[in-house]
Design a protein around this motif. Structure first.
Motif, short mmCIF file in Angstrom:
data_model
loop_
_atom_site.label_atom_id
_atom_site.label_comp_id
_atom_site.label_asym_id
_atom_site.label_seq_id
_atom_site.Cartn_x
_atom_site.Cartn_y
_atom_site.Cartn_z
N ARG A 33 34.92 41.10 39.20
CA ARG A 33 35.02 40.57 37.85
C ARG A 33 35.58 39.15 37.87
NH1 ARG A 33 37.45 43.89 32.90
NH2 ARG A 33 39.36 44.00 34.12
N GLN A 34 36.56 38.91 38.73
CA GLN A 34 37.14 37.57 38.82
C GLN A 34 36.11 36.57 39.34
OE1 GLN A 34 40.53 38.27 41.32
NE2 GLN A 34 41.69 39.32 39.71
N ALA A 37 33.60 35.85 36.63
CA ALA A 37 34.15 34.97 35.58
C ALA A 37 34.12 33.52 36.04
CB ALA A 37 35.58 35.40 35.24
N ARG A 38 34.54 33.29 37.29
CA ARG A 38 34.51 31.91 37.80
C ARG A 38 33.08 31.39 37.87
NH1 ARG A 38 39.18 33.77 41.07
NH2 ARG A 38 37.81 34.53 42.71
N ILE A 40 30.47 32.26 36.11
CA ILE A 40 29.92 31.95 34.77
C ILE A 40 30.44 30.60 34.28
CG2 ILE A 40 30.02 32.65 32.34
CD1 ILE A 40 29.81 35.59 33.40
N LEU A 41 31.74 30.36 34.48
CA LEU A 41 32.29 29.08 34.01
C LEU A 41 31.68 27.90 34.77
CD1 LEU A 41 36.08 29.93 33.50
CD2 LEU A 41 34.19 30.07 31.86
N ILE A 42 31.50 28.07 36.08
CA ILE A 42 30.89 26.99 36.88
C ILE A 42 29.46 26.72 36.42
CG2 ILE A 42 30.04 26.42 39.20
CD1 ILE A 42 32.54 28.08 40.24
N ASN A 45 29.27 25.10 32.92
CA ASN A 45 29.52 23.65 32.95
C ASN A 45 28.28 22.91 33.44
OD1 ASN A 45 31.36 21.28 32.86
ND2 ASN A 45 30.91 21.27 35.06
#
Lengths: 76, 572
Positions: A33-34, A37-38, A40-42, A45
């Motif tokens: 999950r971590q 999450a990273r 998706i954010l990358i 952007n």
């Protein structure tokens, strides 16, 4: 303004899928999950454009909605 | 808990109404906090008298609001008490964000060059209020401050309001044309009129402590997500004047406020944060719940709601007092003109439409910060933690980290008081925008643009022209000045004689070019500013009839109906 690309756009779809699975292969759910999450954010952007991102969020959430409808009201 | 700070005690003299007489006022303001006092001073500067009633006898005890943003300081400066705030306040630039035991990044919000005021100063609200009271007392014939005067009953009608006021010496009644309600988040007048503030109350509570500490602590804002001394929660430390640190601890939703407020419990939390050996004194502590709510309309009959009586926001983002003061400014010039008979009462409804927009922005930003700080689900928390982890290594993720954004003033988009924009201008400074300061010179003397902008209608003109076009400009401006007595001209020079001779005009020089760049000025261009210094209109070419029409529009003289004045076009 461009709209969300929903036709194949990968340079190598099989290779991407394998790499994605490889990253998660030895992870427990929390670690996965971590990472997700990273990731998706990358990627968000990289996309950048708010309307494209909102479209992607909508498409992602819509499939869940369709599945719930397909199951019907009496299915748990 | 020791409080080293001595709060001023204002004297309460028995009101004359107790012995009969003086029962009607044009304007009564309830609440001598930042919003109420700002309105009283702003009205007094326009020659409009007001009576201010406060149920207490001193300033707000404790520090409460602490961040006063640039636009707010500019408003105080216009009112004549900005320098005191600036001298006392702590100016800070560096904000650090910590995640668990690591500093993940720091922001250096260097102030833009060419502004008199910094981006923000930290100042206890009680200092701010004391300076405002001092300033208000300099208008003895226009501001009457009555302490320990509590409004206990209100009867609002379409043409005015009747009040019953309780004092230590007895109860009296009075009537007023306009009632300005600035009695705070828990003020009673909303309830007396049957109005409800609606919005979102967040579950978690915050412990807020003001700590006196002599030891060196940098003038920075430190925000921790999930720190070792306060696991799974967040904490904030911020420097204030008088060797005071503001410290805030997020608490569990189940936390018992009474238990948390006990001095021993507060001390142990603070000690864990500062380290075991650091001596400190506890000055003030309180527990509050995050809350974002507002009333649906700020104008009811002749009753006008301001400050936290109108809208309440959660604190990270410094939107409470700043929004309240900006709202008071928005109201004051309109009310002053309505009371003096220079503008129709419909103008007051644009206070509602414009400040509803401001309040909605404040609520939006405060809510977003609150949501980031306290994720609602474990998946959302994973995104927050991912943003914090990535922020340590990659700049892009820092944009996502939200421990409270710097407060920015509202741009009144689509206001019925604005004139349609000329699309050849860049978007910055479009109609509805707050002003941008700039260093200029007048007759060789250095000045700030906002001091010259003042609080009248003001036309900024680029007069760097020659020959026939200069003569034509002078003719147009002459006609505008003749038809609009409430207008001053500020003309960027050097200008030819025909322009220099205009009345009510000041020629300014923009040696550093800040004013020119910030307004994209070219010869012959003009900006019309409202008395609250927001842009009303701008033109590449100035024509008298267009300027006169724009001033009428800004004064509400072209408002067709209350519906139009209350209307705001979103996203214009």
């Amino acid at each position: 303004m461009s709209s969300l690309e929903l036709e194949p756009n990968f340079t190598d779809a099989d290779a991407f899928y394998a790499a994605l699975a490889e990253v998660h292969r030895d992870c427990d759910d929390e670690t996965s999950r971590q990472i997700n999450a990273r990731l998706i954010l990358i990627l968000a952007n990289q996309v950048g454009d708010q309307s494209l991102l909102e479209e992607a969020l909508h498409v992602a959430a819509e499939i869940k909605h369709q599945q719930a409808q397909a199951r019907g009201p009496n299915t748990p | 808990m020791v409080s080293r700070h001595e709060y001023p005690v204002y004297s309460d003299t028995p009101p004359p109404e107790l012995s009969g007489g003086g029962h009607h006022r044009r304007a009564v303001i309830v609440g001598a906090g930042p919003a109420g006092l700002t309105a009283a001073i702003d009205l007094a500067r326009q020659g409009v008298a007001s009576l201010v009633l406060d149920d207490n006898q001193t300033v707000g005890v404790g520090s409460r609001a602490i961040c006063f943003a640039k636009r707010t300081l500019e408003i105080f400066d216009r009112l004549g008490c900005g320098q005191a705030m600036l001298d006392k306040g702590v100016t800070w630039q560096v904000g650090k964000v910590f995640f668990r035991d690591r500093e993940v990044y720091r922001i250096n919000q260097r102030a833009d060059q060419g502004h008199r005021m910094p981006a923000v100063v930290n100042l206890q609200q009680h200092h701010c209020e004391a300076y405002l009271v001092n300033r208000a007392q300099q208008f003895p014939s226009h501001i009457e401050l009555r302490w320990k005067n509590e409004v206990i009953a209100v009867d609002s009608r379409s043409d005015g309001t009747a009040l019953t006021v309780s004092t230590p010496d007895g109860t009296y009644s009075l009537t007023c044309e306009y009632l300005l309600v600035a009695d705070g988040a828990s003020g009673g007048i909303r309830d007396m009129l049957g109005l409800t503030s609606r919005g979102q109350v967040f579950k978690d509570r915050y412990l807020i402590a003001d700590v006196v500490m002599k030891a060196d602590f940098p003038t920075e804002r430190w925000f921790w997500f999930d720190p070792p001394f306060h696991p799974n929660q967040s904490a904030l430390m911020h420097r204030l004047p008088d060797d005071v640190l503001r410290i805030e601890f997020q608490l569990d939703a189940q936390a018992d406020p009474e238990e948390e407020k006990k001095e021993a419990n507060v001390r142990s939390r603070v000690q864990a944060m500062l380290g075991a050996d650091v001596p400190f004194e506890l000055e003030w502590a309180s527990v509050y719940t995050f809350c974002c709510r507002k009333i649906d309309r700020f104008v009811h009959n002749q009753v006008l709601f301001m400050g936290e009586a109108a809208v309440q926001v959660s604190p990270f983002g410094a939107r409470g007092a700043n929004g309240g003061i900006q709202g008071a400014e928005n109201l004051s010039w309109k009310l002053g003109r309505v009371i003096r008979g220079e503008a129709p009462a419909a103008l007051l409804h644009t206070y509602d439409s414009e400040r509803q927009q401001g309040a909605a922005e404040d609520v939006l930003h405060a809510t977003r910060a609150a949501e980031f700080i306290r994720p609602r689900t474990s998946t959302i928390r994973a995104f927050r933690d991912a943003a914090l982890e990535l922020a340590e290594h990659y700049p892009f993720a820092r944009a996502l980290v939200n421990s409270g954004r710097l407060s920015r003033p509202c741009v009144y988009e689509g206001s019925p008081l604005s004139t349609d924009d000329d699309p050849s201008f860049p978007p910055l400074m479009h109609p509805g925008s707050p002003p941008q300061d700039a260093p200029v010179t007048v007759d060789g003397e250095k000045m700030w643009w906002l001091h010259l902008l003042g609080d009248h209608f003001c036309l900024l003109v680029d007069g760097r022209m020659e020959g026939v076009s200069a003569l034509r400009l002078a003719t147009e401006l002459q006609q505008v000045l003749e038809e609009t007595p409430d207008l001053v001209l500020r003309i960027v020079g050097p200008v030819p004689d025909a322009v220099r001779r205009l009345p009510r005009s000041t020629v300014i020089h923009d040696a550093n070019g800040y004013l020119t760049v910030r307004h994209d000025l070219r010869p012959g261009n003009g900006y019309l500013f409202r008395p609250d210094q927001h842009v009303a209109a701008r033109w590449r070419e100035l024509r008298a009839d267009a300027i006169i029409e724009a001033i009428k529009r800004s004064n509400g003289l072209t408002l067709k109906s209350l519906e139009e004045s209350a209307r705001v076009q979103p996203g214009a």
